[in-house]
Scaffold this active site. Structure first.
Site, mmCIF file in Angstrom:
data_model
loop_
_atom_site.group_PDB
_atom_site.id
_atom_site.type_symbol
_atom_site.label_atom_id
_atom_site.label_comp_id
_atom_site.label_asym_id
_atom_site.label_seq_id
_atom_site.Cartn_x
_atom_site.Cartn_y
_atom_site.Cartn_z
ATOM 1 N N TYR A 185 17.460 -6.724 7.331
ATOM 2 C CA TYR A 185 16.457 -6.372 8.224
ATOM 3 C C TYR A 185 16.177 -7.584 9.021
ATOM 4 C CZ TYR A 185 16.128 -2.777 4.690
ATOM 5 O OH TYR A 185 16.579 -1.598 3.888
ATOM 6 N N GLU A 191 -5.296 3.049 -8.704
ATOM 7 C CA GLU A 191 -5.350 4.079 -7.820
ATOM 8 C C GLU A 191 -6.673 4.083 -6.998
ATOM 9 O OE1 GLU A 191 -4.535 7.016 -10.876
ATOM 10 O OE2 GLU A 191 -2.402 7.384 -10.126
#
Ligand code: NI
Length: 372
Positions: free
Chosen positions: A278, A350
């Site tokens: 990349y 979370e």
């Protein structure tokens, strides 16, 4: 909304799939998008996108793939695919983009939600999705990546180059095998490989300016069967990280020079397979400022002092449209969420998922509101 996003993340966490094989993940995402009343479009084998309104100008991207790791977390939503784990947080990325999509669709604000396969494996999914048109009509793109080195509550990015160009190479040194007691009758590929591996670091320290960061790491060596046999061949595998295209080309050329030169000097043959990875991820400064501004009240923004030497195929999108990428802090020592990306004990706090999704909606709104 918070429970909904956490639930998406947990359900996705249970079905991790390798790069390019995200079939169940795609089905799951498409199902959830349809539940929101959206019309998901399949791109390539396992990619999906959906628009939350007509003619969106802003895209949000989540990556979909997991890693060949056996999860060691003892959690109710543990991976159900043996040997596979969402150990890079791509489950969290998908959940946040789903959450943002849900909120944007309710408010009838157009955005394109891109679910991209194969971030972990060169050549990556981004390039292919762009070729297949996922950026058509899009002017800006944003993406988040969870970061367990950053405290929960923080978000980090950087104007300009934020992540490295990441290439891979594979080398086979073919010598001449024989008895370990009579090395003069061989061309010892283990000895030759050791010289090459040592000398490759000379490229970093002696050939490249100290002001241009370069990393060359050999991560795998294969060769030999016994303590007293010189093998016929040795293979080794490495990664190269650079921040600028000219430095990358120079380092690549030097790698070939060093390997072929040393192998030749000692009468061995080298076969080199170099895979361009990349490009460096270069953020657009105005869009980084947008992330900083829209983070207020949700996260504490931190401008990264220097780029990360990690790689990301989000870089391809930024070669086509404006946008920015950011690291979202998920570290929480009290909860024991301290393990690095790609660790079998990696976890996500979370609590960041809802504010992360809200931030994504704000980024979209920022540009959609300006439209006439
Ligand atoms: Ni990742």
């Amino acid at each position: 909304m918070k429970d909904r996003i956490i639930n998406w993340r947990r359900e996705l966490h249970q079905i991790p799939e390798p790069s390019g094989k995200e079939f169940r993940t795609k089905e799951y995402i498409m199902g959830q998008l349809k539940n929101m009343g959206l019309s998901p479009v399949e791109v390539g084998e396992t990619g999906v996108y959906a628009d939350t309104g007509k003619n969106p100008k802003v895209a949000l991207r989540a990556d979909m793939d997991a890693l060949p790791i056996d999860e060691e977390n003892d959690i109710p939503y543990r991976s159900t695919h043996p040997g596979m784990m969402h150990a890079c947080g791509h489950d969290a990325h998908m959940a946040m983009v789903l959450g943002a999509g849900y909120m944007l669709a309710e408010e009838k604000i157009p955005a394109r939600l891109i679910f991209q396969p194969s971030e972990e494996t060169i050549p990556g999914g981004a390039k292919k999705l762009i070729e297949l048109g996922v950026l058509d009509g899009i002017e800006r793109i944003f993406g988040l990546h969870v970061d367990p080195t950053l405290e929960r509550g923080k978000i980090a990015s950087r104007k300009g180059v934020m992540m490295a160009c990441s290439d891979e190479f594979e080398v086979e040194i073919k010598g001449k095998g024989g008895h370990g007691a009579y090395p003069h009758k061989t061309r010892d590929p283990i000895f030759i490989s050791s010289l090459i591996i040592t000398s490759l670091q000379g490229i970093v320290s002696r050939n490249v300016s100290p002001f241009s960061p370069v990393v060359i790491s050999i991560g795998k060596i294969e060769g030999g069967n016994a303590f007293n046999i010189i093998p016929e061949r040795v293979k080794f595998y490495g990664t190269v990280r650079t921040l600028k295209p000219d430095v990358k080309e120079f380092v690549k050329e030097r790698i070939f020079g060093v390997i072929n030169g040393i192998a030749g000097t000692h009468g061995a043959e080298a076969r080199i397979e170099y895979r361009d990875g990349y490009p460096a991820l270069v953020n657009h400064p105005d869009e980084v400022r947008t992330i900083e501004e829209e983070s207020r009240g949700l996260f504490e923004y931190v401008e990264m002092e220097h780029p990360s030497m990690g790689g990301e195929d989000f870089s391809y999108y930024l070669e086509h449209v404006k946008g920015a990428f950011a690291f979202l802090g998920i570290r929480n020592e009290e909860k024991g969420i301290v393990y690095p990306l790609h660790s079998p004990r990696f976890e996500v706090d979370e609590e960041v998922l809802l504010p992360g999704a809200v931030l994504l909606t704000r980024l979209v709104r920022r540009y959609e509101d300006k439209k006439d």
